[in-house]
Each structure stands twice: as structure tokens, then as C-alpha cells.
Design a protein around this motif. Sequence first.
Motif, PDB file in Angstrom:
ATOM      1  N   HIS A 227      48.102  -2.101  76.281  1.00  0.00           N
ATOM      2  CA  HIS A 227      46.661  -2.333  76.354  1.00  0.00           C
ATOM      3  C   HIS A 227      46.026  -1.201  77.157  1.00  0.00           C
ATOM      4  O   HIS A 227      46.589  -0.746  78.151  1.00  0.00           O
ATOM      5  N   TYR A 228      44.856  -0.775  76.709  1.00  0.00           N
ATOM      6  CA  TYR A 228      44.126   0.278  77.412  1.00  0.00           C
ATOM      7  C   TYR A 228      42.677  -0.132  77.601  1.00  0.00           C
ATOM      8  O   TYR A 228      42.018  -0.588  76.671  1.00  0.00           O
TER       9      TYR A 228
ATOM     10  N   GLN B 223      45.830   2.803  81.343  1.00  0.00           N
ATOM     11  CA  GLN B 223      46.861   2.313  80.439  1.00  0.00           C
ATOM     12  C   GLN B 223      47.675   1.189  81.082  1.00  0.00           C
ATOM     13  O   GLN B 223      48.038   1.258  82.240  1.00  0.00           O
ATOM     14  N   TYR B 224      47.957   0.158  80.268  1.00  0.00           N
ATOM     15  CA  TYR B 224      48.725  -0.994  80.728  1.00  0.00           C
ATOM     16  C   TYR B 224      49.849  -1.280  79.732  1.00  0.00           C
ATOM     17  O   TYR B 224      49.700  -2.130  78.839  1.00  0.00           O
TER      18      TYR B 224
ATOM     19  N   THR C 223      53.421  -2.803  78.369  1.00  0.00           N
ATOM     20  CA  THR C 223      54.024  -4.107  78.591  1.00  0.00           C
ATOM     21  C   THR C 223      55.044  -4.072  79.733  1.00  0.00           C
ATOM     22  O   THR C 223      55.743  -3.075  79.935  1.00  0.00           O
ATOM     23  N   THR C 224      55.127  -5.142  80.466  1.00  0.00           N
ATOM     24  CA  THR C 224      56.085  -5.258  81.578  1.00  0.00           C
ATOM     25  C   THR C 224      57.154  -6.299  81.265  1.00  0.00           C
ATOM     26  O   THR C 224      57.895  -6.725  82.154  1.00  0.00           O
TER      27      THR C 224
END
Length: 235
Positions: A83-84, A88-89, A91-92
Motif C-alpha cells: 500500500h502507498y 510505502q507500506y 506487507t508485514t
Amino acid sequence: MQQSGAAGGRGCALFPVLGVLFFQGVYIVLSLEIHADAHVRGYVGEKIKLKCTFKSTSAVTDRLTIDWTYRPPSSSRAESIFHYQSFQYPTTAGTFRDRISWVGNVYKGDASISISNPTIKDNGTFSCAVKNPPDVHHNIPMTELTVTERGFGTMLSSVALLSILVFVPSAVVVALLLVRMGRKAAGLKKRSRSGYKKSSIEVSDDTDQEEEDACMARLCVRCAECLDSDYEETY
């Protein structure tokens, strides 16, 4: 609101989408175009880039969002992997944890990501969704990823190229060395037949020549050792 169909060239899916905004009695047409490769092929362990670009009639702001999802071949359920929004994010959680990297630039219309250390289990369908308010209406292009092992033919071609880069210079050095040794042997044979006696200067020149020949011989040996070591490391 009105949406257009998909169109595109070979190997690339193009999804032009038209959104209509009714503002103060006037219909305003908003356009958001998303481009993504329809098929991407990669190899196990080698970083893969999933390309996604977009064109918007509105200027990019901090409201722009980008979402990448993944759906495995055996499932109809998609999972979010990136996701941005201003930052920027990746996945964890899940199989893509710590393997998704942002390689895009929203100000250049680039929403691409990359996958590190891909495996065959990563095969599936990836989708790229971009929203740039007020341009938010769009279809989502799909990218089919196929990850395979590199074949023996590919490995063989790499070894052949490496061998050429190392062997050809070594062969040239050896050929030059053999030519010099042959000329020197012919000269010594001719002098011995005529009873020729060398001067002190010629003796010194011969000593220098012998040292140069010895150096050339050591260089040839070193090149051969490099070739052997590179060949062993490849396998």
C-alpha cells in the motif's frame, strides 16, 4: 459514471477509464489510465519487477493511493501485499513479508514494485490499483507472474561466455609467448652454427628477455588458474 473497455498492445494491458463528475450543473469527464504488463516471467532467486504506470488528469497529491494485491492460482481470494499513500507500506505478514520493495515514482506516474528472492510458490495474479482523487474510477489491470528455475541451457551459455572472456586473452598471450620462444630458439641455433660470441650488452638483453618470457609464462599459468576456478564456482 461511464467506463471504457480494455485495450492494449502486445504483452501489455491498457485500461483507460472515464469517470464523470457532476459539478454545478456541468458534467466533468475525469480520465485515469493504468498500464501493466499482462505477463511477467522470472527466475527463482532473481529479483523481479512488476511494472505499473498511470496517467491522471489531476495533479498528484498526498491523497493518491496505490494498492497491490496477490491471488494464488488455486484460490479466488486476493491478499494485500503493498500500500502507498505518501509513503510505502509493504506487507508485514504472509509469504511476501520483507520481500516487496517500492521502485516507483508517483510524480512520474510510476507505481511499480519488485519482489526479492522469488520462488515458484509466488506464481499467480497480481493487480495494481491507483486512485488519485478526484480520479478514482477505474478497472484494475492484472499481471500473471510465472517463476521458473533457470534451465541447463541458460547455465551453459553463461559458462561459455565466461570461458570465452578468460580463455581468449590467455590463448593470445600463449601464442605470443610461443612465437617469441621460437624466434629466440632459431636465433640461438644460427649463432651456434656460426661460432658467434655474444657481447656483454647482448648478454644483458638476453637476461632481460628471459625475465620477460618468465613473466609471460607466469601470466599464462595465472589465467589458466582463473579459468579453472571460475568454472568450478559456476557449478
